[in-house]
Motif scaffolding. Structure first.
Motif, PDB file in Angstrom:
ATOM      1  N   UNK A   1      -5.547  -1.003   5.561  1.00 37.69           N
ATOM      2  CA  UNK A   1      -5.172  -2.042   4.593  1.00 37.69           C
ATOM      3  C   UNK A   1      -6.436  -2.727   4.067  1.00 37.69           C
ATOM      4  N   UNK A   2      -7.359  -3.057   4.979  1.00 41.51           N
ATOM      5  CA  UNK A   2      -8.606  -3.718   4.570  1.00 41.51           C
ATOM      6  C   UNK A   2      -9.412  -2.847   3.628  1.00 41.51           C
ATOM      7  N   UNK A   3      -9.494  -1.575   3.950  1.00 36.36           N
ATOM      8  CA  UNK A   3     -10.265  -0.621   3.148  1.00 36.36           C
ATOM      9  C   UNK A   3      -9.717  -0.538   1.721  1.00 36.36           C
ATOM     10  N   UNK A   4      -8.412  -0.424   1.581  1.00 34.79           N
ATOM     11  CA  UNK A   4      -7.812  -0.260   0.244  1.00 34.79           C
ATOM     12  C   UNK A   4      -7.786  -1.600  -0.490  1.00 34.79           C
TER      13      UNK A   4
ATOM     14  N   UNK B   1      -0.425   5.234  -1.542  1.00 30.94           N
ATOM     15  CA  UNK B   1       0.657   4.385  -1.019  1.00 30.94           C
ATOM     16  C   UNK B   1       0.175   2.953  -0.816  1.00 30.94           C
ATOM     17  N   UNK B   2      -0.953   2.793  -0.116  1.00 31.19           N
ATOM     18  CA  UNK B   2      -1.408   1.433   0.201  1.00 31.19           C
ATOM     19  C   UNK B   2      -1.890   0.707  -1.052  1.00 31.19           C
ATOM     20  N   UNK B   3      -2.506   1.443  -1.968  1.00 29.67           N
ATOM     21  CA  UNK B   3      -2.960   0.819  -3.213  1.00 29.67           C
ATOM     22  C   UNK B   3      -1.777   0.185  -3.942  1.00 29.67           C
ATOM     23  N   UNK B   4      -0.709   0.944  -4.065  1.00 28.36           N
ATOM     24  CA  UNK B   4       0.468   0.438  -4.783  1.00 28.36           C
ATOM     25  C   UNK B   4       1.082  -0.759  -4.052  1.00 28.36           C
ATOM     26  N   UNK B   5       1.190  -0.656  -2.738  1.00 23.82           N
ATOM     27  CA  UNK B   5       1.823  -1.735  -1.980  1.00 23.82           C
ATOM     28  C   UNK B   5       0.988  -3.009  -2.002  1.00 23.82           C
ATOM     29  N   UNK B   6      -0.327  -2.872  -1.898  1.00 22.73           N
ATOM     30  CA  UNK B   6      -1.202  -4.053  -1.895  1.00 22.73           C
ATOM     31  C   UNK B   6      -1.168  -4.712  -3.277  1.00 22.73           C
TER      32      UNK B   6
ATOM     33  N   UNK C   1      -9.254  -5.327  -4.877  1.00 22.35           N
ATOM     34  CA  UNK C   1      -9.965  -6.558  -5.263  1.00 22.35           C
ATOM     35  C   UNK C   1     -11.059  -6.288  -6.299  1.00 22.35           C
ATOM     36  N   UNK C   2     -11.627  -5.082  -6.261  1.00 20.97           N
ATOM     37  CA  UNK C   2     -12.636  -4.726  -7.267  1.00 20.97           C
ATOM     38  C   UNK C   2     -11.981  -4.291  -8.578  1.00 20.97           C
ATOM     39  N   UNK C   3     -10.669  -4.285  -8.609  1.00 20.68           N
ATOM     40  CA  UNK C   3      -9.956  -3.936  -9.834  1.00 20.68           C
ATOM     41  C   UNK C   3      -9.840  -2.442 -10.072  1.00 20.68           C
ATOM     42  N   UNK C   4     -10.070  -1.628  -9.025  1.00 23.38           N
ATOM     43  CA  UNK C   4      -9.993  -0.177  -9.195  1.00 23.38           C
ATOM     44  C   UNK C   4      -8.536   0.292  -9.180  1.00 23.38           C
ATOM     45  N   UNK C   5      -8.237   1.288 -10.001  1.00 21.81           N
ATOM     46  CA  UNK C   5      -6.934   1.952  -9.910  1.00 21.81           C
ATOM     47  C   UNK C   5      -6.971   2.896  -8.713  1.00 21.81           C
ATOM     48  N   UNK C   6      -5.806   3.450  -8.351  1.00 26.27           N
ATOM     49  CA  UNK C   6      -5.763   4.394  -7.227  1.00 26.27           C
ATOM     50  C   UNK C   6      -6.650   5.607  -7.529  1.00 26.27           C
TER      51      UNK C   6
END
Ligand SMILES: [Zn+2]
Length: 290
Positions: free
Chosen positions: A227-230, A276-281, A235-240
């Motif tokens: 979770x921290x990694x993604x 998955x985590x990108x979308x959920x976060x 936070x940097x505004x990157x897409x998946x």
């Protein structure tokens, strides 16, 4: 075959999950089914020679936990209500019967003849369902069947107090790579707390060796690391897609190698976890805070 309680056993060396059973004074209760058809029919024959199988409880909808159900055609399957809804979709997620048969010709020739065999015409999805909890009393044993969403939405733990054992399915991966490809990570962390609160000596994970509650902290850390990694990418505004082009140090999030016959999926798994985590976060951050 590993003994995990006075009357409880699990098989940790099959291809697939750790199928398990408890021998009660009134027959067997199984937790998940062997993935490979030949393993499933061998299991059933050995058990039924001794006593009938009363129930088969599925802990989650992933194919390695449910595809063997078909080879226990007269056994009542128990599952969380959402598992019943998605059973067929998950079962066919990795191909049709014909595709499966072709794959087995390479990977497990002994199972080929059992794919689509007329003696096993039904998939045997859950017939007995529950929403939050269900208690079954079989012989002298109690089976507390508990909905603990996390690794998957219908994720279920089976707590057997007389044995001091809980069967968690894939909310616990003991020292093999954790699959976070569709999880809700925050629910998963809550599930680990619920498992911690149970009065048990032994945890039978979905994959890897049986363990104790001491491992739950490490399992939680792996979920938190991911979770921290993604989150840093979000936070940097990157897409998946952009995040996937960044260097990702997988073994810093999760130090364990992928288990069983799954090595060919190792890179694809990282890809699925990031998406998955990108979308959920992202969804969580966009939610208005109360
Ligand atoms: Zn799983």
């Amino acid at each position: 075959m590993r003994r995990v309680g006075k009357n409880s056993f699990t098989e940790i060396y099959f291809a697939g999950c750790n199928p398990s059973f408890v021998e009660t004074s009134d027959g067997y209760v199984m937790i998940d089914s062997p993935q490979q058809p030949i393993d499933a029919v061998r299991w059933r024959e050995r058990m039924e020679e001794k006593a009938p199988i009363r129930y088969l409880i599925n802990t989650e909808p992933h194919g390695d936990h449910i595809s063997g159900n078909a080879y226990f055609p007269n056994v009542t399957v128990v599952g969380q209500v959402k598992l019943q809804e998605c059973f067929e979709r998950y079962l066919y997620a990795f191909g049709t019967l014909e595709e499966k048969r072709e794959r087995f010709k390479e990977t497990d020739p002994d199972s080929v003849w059992l794919v689509g065999h007329p003696d096993y015409p039904a998939l045997n999805p859950p017939k007995l369902t529950f929403t939050d909890t269900l208690t079954l009393n079989v012989g002298n044993h109690t089976f507390n069947i508990l909905h603990m969403p996390g690794h998957t939405a219908p994720q279920t733990s089976v707590h057997v107090p007389e044995e001091g054992v809980v069967f968690t399915g894939d909310n616990v991966f003991y020292k093999c790579r954790s699959w976070l490809q569709e999880c809700d990570p925050w629910e998963w962390l809550a599930a680990l707390k619920s498992i911690e609160a149970l009065d048990v000596e032994t945890i039978v994970p979905g994959h890897g060796d049986p363990c104790t509650k001491a491992y739950l902290k490490e399992q939680g850390q792996i979920v938190e690391n991911w979770v921290g990694c993604i989150e840093r990418f979000v936070d940097r505004g990157l897409t998946a897609e952009e995040a996937l082009r960044e260097p990702i140090e997988v073994t810093r999030q999760d130090p364990y190698p992928i288990g069983q016959r799954l090595f060919m999926h190792n890179e694809r798994l990282t890809d699925m976890i990031v998406r998955n985590l990108h979308q959920r976060i992202l969804e969580k951050k966009q939610q208005p805070t109360a």
